[in-house]
Design a protein around this motif. Structure first.
Motif, PDB file in Angstrom:
ATOM      1  N   ALA A   1       0.831  -1.206   0.000  1.00 26.33           N
ATOM      2  CA  ALA A   1       0.000   0.000   0.000  1.00 26.33           C
ATOM      3  C   ALA A   1       0.866   1.257   0.000  1.00 26.33           C
ATOM      4  O   ALA A   1       0.546   2.248  -0.668  1.00 26.33           O
ATOM      5  N   GLN A   2       1.969   1.206   0.732  1.00 21.18           N
ATOM      6  CA  GLN A   2       2.883   2.355   0.774  1.00 21.18           C
ATOM      7  C   GLN A   2       3.488   2.615  -0.595  1.00 21.18           C
ATOM      8  O   GLN A   2       3.574   3.771  -1.033  1.00 21.18           O
ATOM      9  N   ARG A   3       3.883   1.564  -1.293  1.00 25.25           N
ATOM     10  CA  ARG A   3       4.475   1.741  -2.615  1.00 25.25           C
ATOM     11  C   ARG A   3       3.445   2.218  -3.627  1.00 25.25           C
ATOM     12  O   ARG A   3       3.756   3.034  -4.504  1.00 25.25           O
ATOM     13  N   LEU A   4       2.226   1.718  -3.505  1.00 25.80           N
ATOM     14  CA  LEU A   4       1.185   2.095  -4.467  1.00 25.80           C
ATOM     15  C   LEU A   4       0.579   3.455  -4.151  1.00 25.80           C
ATOM     16  O   LEU A   4      -0.035   4.078  -5.019  1.00 25.80           O
ATOM     17  N   GLY A   5       0.746   3.917  -2.919  1.00 23.75           N
ATOM     18  CA  GLY A   5       0.087   5.145  -2.508  1.00 23.75           C
ATOM     19  C   GLY A   5      -1.414   4.998  -2.594  1.00 23.75           C
ATOM     20  O   GLY A   5      -2.140   5.936  -2.907  1.00 23.75           O
ATOM     21  N   ASP A   6      -1.890   3.796  -2.306  1.00 26.93           N
ATOM     22  CA  ASP A   6      -3.292   3.441  -2.531  1.00 26.93           C
ATOM     23  C   ASP A   6      -4.096   3.621  -1.258  1.00 26.93           C
ATOM     24  O   ASP A   6      -3.709   3.167  -0.188  1.00 26.93           O
ATOM     25  N   THR A   7      -5.252   4.273  -1.370  1.00 21.99           N
ATOM     26  CA  THR A   7      -6.128   4.448  -0.213  1.00 21.99           C
ATOM     27  C   THR A   7      -7.133   3.313  -0.089  1.00 21.99           C
ATOM     28  O   THR A   7      -7.822   3.208   0.903  1.00 21.99           O
ATOM     29  N   ASP A   8      -7.222   2.471  -1.097  1.00 17.18           N
ATOM     30  CA  ASP A   8      -8.124   1.322  -1.048  1.00 17.18           C
ATOM     31  C   ASP A   8      -7.380   0.140  -0.418  1.00 17.18           C
ATOM     32  O   ASP A   8      -6.474  -0.420  -1.017  1.00 17.18           O
ATOM     33  N   PRO A   9      -7.755  -0.248   0.814  1.00 15.67           N
ATOM     34  CA  PRO A   9      -7.003  -1.301   1.504  1.00 15.67           C
ATOM     35  C   PRO A   9      -7.167  -2.677   0.883  1.00 15.67           C
ATOM     36  O   PRO A   9      -6.337  -3.554   1.098  1.00 15.67           O
ATOM     37  N   TYR A  10      -8.226  -2.881   0.109  1.00 18.63           N
ATOM     38  CA  TYR A  10      -8.491  -4.218  -0.417  1.00 18.63           C
ATOM     39  C   TYR A  10      -7.463  -4.651  -1.454  1.00 18.63           C
ATOM     40  O   TYR A  10      -7.108  -5.818  -1.535  1.00 18.63           O
ATOM     41  N   ILE A  11      -6.977  -3.709  -2.253  1.00 16.84           N
ATOM     42  CA  ILE A  11      -6.012  -4.064  -3.290  1.00 16.84           C
ATOM     43  C   ILE A  11      -4.747  -4.631  -2.668  1.00 16.84           C
ATOM     44  O   ILE A  11      -4.286  -5.720  -3.030  1.00 16.84           O
ATOM     45  N   SER A  12      -4.163  -3.900  -1.732  1.00 17.87           N
ATOM     46  CA  SER A  12      -2.918  -4.359  -1.116  1.00 17.87           C
ATOM     47  C   SER A  12      -3.137  -5.621  -0.289  1.00 17.87           C
ATOM     48  O   SER A  12      -2.275  -6.513  -0.267  1.00 17.87           O
ATOM     49  N   ARG A  13      -4.272  -5.740   0.377  1.00 18.25           N
ATOM     50  CA  ARG A  13      -4.540  -6.934   1.179  1.00 18.25           C
ATOM     51  C   ARG A  13      -4.692  -8.171   0.294  1.00 18.25           C
ATOM     52  O   ARG A  13      -4.179  -9.249   0.628  1.00 18.25           O
ATOM     53  N   VAL A  14      -5.406  -8.033  -0.816  1.00 18.17           N
ATOM     54  CA  VAL A  14      -5.590  -9.167  -1.715  1.00 18.17           C
ATOM     55  C   VAL A  14      -4.253  -9.588  -2.333  1.00 18.17           C
ATOM     56  O   VAL A  14      -3.943 -10.786  -2.427  1.00 18.17           O
ATOM     57  N   LEU A  15      -3.457  -8.623  -2.744  1.00 14.69           N
ATOM     58  CA  LEU A  15      -2.153  -8.949  -3.316  1.00 14.69           C
ATOM     59  C   LEU A  15      -1.261  -9.653  -2.289  1.00 14.69           C
ATOM     60  O   LEU A  15      -0.596 -10.650  -2.600  1.00 14.69           O
ATOM     61  N   ALA A  16      -1.245  -9.137  -1.059  1.00 15.33           N
ATOM     62  CA  ALA A  16      -0.423  -9.742  -0.015  1.00 15.33           C
ATOM     63  C   ALA A  16      -0.900 -11.150   0.318  1.00 15.33           C
ATOM     64  O   ALA A  16      -0.092 -12.050   0.566  1.00 15.33           O
ATOM     65  N   ALA A  17      -2.215 -11.348   0.308  1.00 14.01           N
ATOM     66  CA  ALA A  17      -2.760 -12.683   0.577  1.00 14.01           C
ATOM     67  C   ALA A  17      -2.340 -13.657  -0.520  1.00 14.01           C
ATOM     68  O   ALA A  17      -2.023 -14.823  -0.251  1.00 14.01           O
TER      69      ALA A  17
END
Length: 226
Positions: free
Chosen positions: A157-173
């Motif tokens: 999420a830090q690298r993407l600068g993304d405010t949508d938590p689902y994207i980073s969580r799904v990728l990490a999962a």
């Protein structure tokens, strides 16, 4: 003589300092206890064999009660494996976050995972041999991959600068699942007979297995950067 008065803001500041200091000391004590438990667990397992180590033995060796032990680890296997894998998830997340912005997210994630799981500087080779020779420790070792997910999600999420938590969580999962599959293939190959004494001879090179498993997620990681 009139008593000296202090401004409320000064008293509040002092109380805040004390509370912060106490919290810091409490966390340091917890960390020290956790470290003592996992080191005692590994030492006893290497000396006696993991099947001959009880939770009470580990707690006594670390100087705490069995009840305290249960506040940190749910089994002896978890404590033994923690001596090898501790803080790996934090190092992976830090490595991803620290890679230059012009490095692909996929490359940053894959390189961080491979580096942390296959470092040739790991001094715990005796512990890794113990893990590969004990089925319950192999299972616990594979399960530790789940600890990667939350710190890695924050780093992504830090690298993407993304405010949508689902994207980073799904990728990490997805990354966590890929790592688990690679470890299972490495430690529990379905067609490889177990050697005498229960020793599993790892199948294939772990770096290659990790890169192959994680490569399937590269398109999703690339798409998230666009």
């Amino acid at each position: 003589m009139r008593a000296r008065k202090f401004a409320p803001t000064q008293r509040t500041w002092d109380a805040g300092q004390v509370a912060t200091r106490r919290t810091g000391l409490r966390e340091q004590k917890k960390q020290a206890t956790r470290e003592a438990l996992r080191e005692a667990a590994l030492r006893l397992a290497l000396e006696r064999g993991p099947d001959n180590v009880r939770v009470d033995d580990i707690a006594e060796a670390a100087g705490v009660s069995p009840r305290t032990y249960n506040n940190y680890f749910s089994s002896r296997e978890q404590a033994i494996v923690a001596a090898v894998t501790t803080e790996r998830e934090a190092r992976i997340a830090a490595a991803v976050a620290d890679r230059p912005a012009d490095v692909r997210l996929a490359d940053a994630v894959i390189d961080a995972i491979v580096d942390q799981y296959t470092s040739t500087e790991d001094p715990r080779q005796d512990a890794l041999l113990l893990i590969t020779s004990t089925s319950t420790l192999r299972d616990a070792f594979i399960h530790t991959a789940t600890a990667i997910e939350n710190p890695l999600a924050d780093a992504i999420a830090q690298r993407l600068g993304d405010t949508d938590p689902y994207i980073s969580r799904v990728l990490a999962a997805g990354v966590t699942a890929a790592v688990r599959v690679a470890l299972e293939r490495w430690l529990q190959p379905p067609s490889t007979p177990i050697a005498p004494g229960g020793l599993v001879v790892p199948s294939g090179a772990l770096p290659e297995l990790l890169r192959t498993a994680l490569a399937s997620l590269a398109p999703a990681l690339d798409a998230a950067e666009r």
